[in-house]
Design a protein around this motif. Sequence first.
Motif, PDB file in Angstrom:
ATOM      1  N   ASP A  28       0.865  -1.196  -0.009  1.00 48.93           N
ATOM      2  CA  ASP A  28      -0.034   0.098  -0.035  1.00 48.93           C
ATOM      3  C   ASP A  28       0.793   1.186   0.042  1.00 48.93           C
ATOM      4  N   TYR A  29       2.097   1.182  -0.692  1.00 44.41           N
ATOM      5  CA  TYR A  29       2.628   2.412  -0.910  1.00 44.41           C
ATOM      6  C   TYR A  29       2.643   3.001  -2.119  1.00 44.41           C
ATOM      7  N   PHE A  30       2.478   4.353  -2.161  1.00 41.48           N
ATOM      8  CA  PHE A  30       2.213   4.933  -3.727  1.00 41.48           C
ATOM      9  C   PHE A  30       3.288   6.208  -3.750  1.00 41.48           C
ATOM     10  N   PRO A  31       3.456   6.517  -5.074  1.00 35.86           N
ATOM     11  CA  PRO A  31       4.626   7.679  -5.107  1.00 35.86           C
ATOM     12  C   PRO A  31       4.052   9.056  -4.940  1.00 35.86           C
ATOM     13  N   VAL A  32       4.475   9.792  -4.128  1.00 35.09           N
ATOM     14  CA  VAL A  32       3.984  11.074  -3.885  1.00 35.09           C
ATOM     15  C   VAL A  32       5.164  12.269  -4.092  1.00 35.09           C
ATOM     16  N   SER A  36       4.852  18.294  -1.325  1.00 34.58           N
ATOM     17  CA  SER A  36       3.755  18.612  -0.963  1.00 34.58           C
ATOM     18  C   SER A  36       2.877  17.257  -0.234  1.00 34.58           C
ATOM     19  N   GLY A  37       3.471  16.110  -0.586  1.00 31.71           N
ATOM     20  CA  GLY A  37       2.850  14.821  -0.291  1.00 31.71           C
ATOM     21  C   GLY A  37       1.647  14.615  -0.971  1.00 31.71           C
ATOM     22  N   LYS A  38       1.383  15.242  -1.845  1.00 37.07           N
ATOM     23  CA  LYS A  38       0.454  14.918  -2.960  1.00 37.07           C
ATOM     24  C   LYS A  38       0.706  13.641  -4.014  1.00 37.07           C
ATOM     25  N   PHE A  39      -0.224  12.896  -4.174  1.00 34.62           N
ATOM     26  CA  PHE A  39       0.074  11.757  -5.200  1.00 34.62           C
ATOM     27  C   PHE A  39       0.413  12.186  -6.459  1.00 34.62           C
ATOM     28  N   ILE A  40       1.483  11.565  -7.136  1.00 33.97           N
ATOM     29  CA  ILE A  40       2.074  12.040  -8.469  1.00 33.97           C
ATOM     30  C   ILE A  40       1.113  11.568  -9.495  1.00 33.97           C
ATOM     31  N   PHE A  41       0.549  10.359  -9.340  1.00 36.08           N
ATOM     32  CA  PHE A  41      -0.265   9.664 -10.466  1.00 36.08           C
ATOM     33  C   PHE A  41      -1.898   9.720  -9.898  1.00 36.08           C
ATOM     34  N   CYS A  42      -2.437   8.498 -10.069  1.00 33.96           N
ATOM     35  CA  CYS A  42      -3.863   8.534  -9.693  1.00 33.96           C
ATOM     36  C   CYS A  42      -3.941   8.831  -8.099  1.00 33.96           C
ATOM     37  N   ARG A  43      -5.229   9.627  -7.684  1.00 38.13           N
ATOM     38  CA  ARG A  43      -5.262   9.867  -6.371  1.00 38.13           C
ATOM     39  C   ARG A  43      -6.834   9.294  -5.821  1.00 38.13           C
ATOM     40  N   PRO A  44      -7.000   9.249  -4.833  1.00 35.63           N
ATOM     41  CA  PRO A  44      -8.120   8.759  -3.949  1.00 35.63           C
ATOM     42  C   PRO A  44      -9.646   9.580  -4.655  1.00 35.63           C
TER      43      PRO A  44
END
Length: 338
Positions: A28-32, A36-44
């Motif tokens: 459950d790790y995703f690139p950010v 900013s800590g924002k998701f680089i690709f798809c977001r919730p």
Amino acid sequence: YLREGARAGLYCVFLCVSGVWNEILLDDYFPVYPESGKFIFCRPTAKGKCWPLFIEKAWARVMGGYCNTVAGTCMEALHTVTNSPTRNYKLSINKQAECLGAILNAEGRRYPITCSSGDIADEQKVGILHAHAYTVVGASFLEVVEGGFKPLKNRPNPIDLNKYICIVKLRNPWADRDNWAGHWSLSDPCVLRDPALMSFLGYNERTKKGYLCMDLFKFLEHFIELDVVEYEDGYKFSSINVLSTAHPSIYKFEVTSTGKYTVSFSQINPRILSAELQPTYVLSRICMTVFRKKSNGDAEYVCGQASNRLTTLTSFVVDEGSKWRPGEYFLVLVTNWK
């Protein structure tokens, strides 16, 4: 399957890769972005649902990394998540009947529909993103009457495009990245001054972002491909891995019940291969023919088709009027070997 909030942080996504279902195990790790800590690709989603992130990560795992997921086709994506027959239609301004027929048929059967935009020179001016995938929500009709337009609840029969206006309803998955301002958009005074027409077209608070309408002619002007995935509950899948040769291959299989069948041939996606192997691998044009064994031992032609396109997926859907009967069948596969 995907159980959000799994204690071990381990998830599994099923994807159809080269025609075969695969279990993709994920953490459950995703690139950010580090700042900013924002998701680089798809977001919730707005409601905090994370399943889109896991599907995207599973596809990145198959492709060998997020960077390798760039581009691709709608057909590729639809088949990967459904393993269902997918039809591709090449669009042009003189293919109004074919395009409209495909949309209406798919809409009536509740099949998912996507489309791809073409070469948009000025995205900001047109309001349509260049070489981008959109969802086709459906189509509606307006009757041209004196002094205006009359929304039709039912589909006209016959459909005369000189008398009726076909409105194609679309959704951009990048909801904040376009600003379609053409006819039948929310910038159209004709729509803005008529609340009933606005409601008929589907404009409301829920569809405010990413939803747009245009007439069929504008649709064919800006979009070059239409893809329909013929997904139906209850489909049964069966597949085998084969290594094609320079000679025709014959495969025997048995049909146990009458119904609608589809024969699909999947080739390995070159993007899955390593950088060293990609230059040595090419897709092949193929020809498939199916025969039924008759009671006297002779072979009876059932269906067949040749593909002139170099594509990772070729599906031959047998029309529902041609019912397959129980019996023994043979599939003859010819690849354009190099």
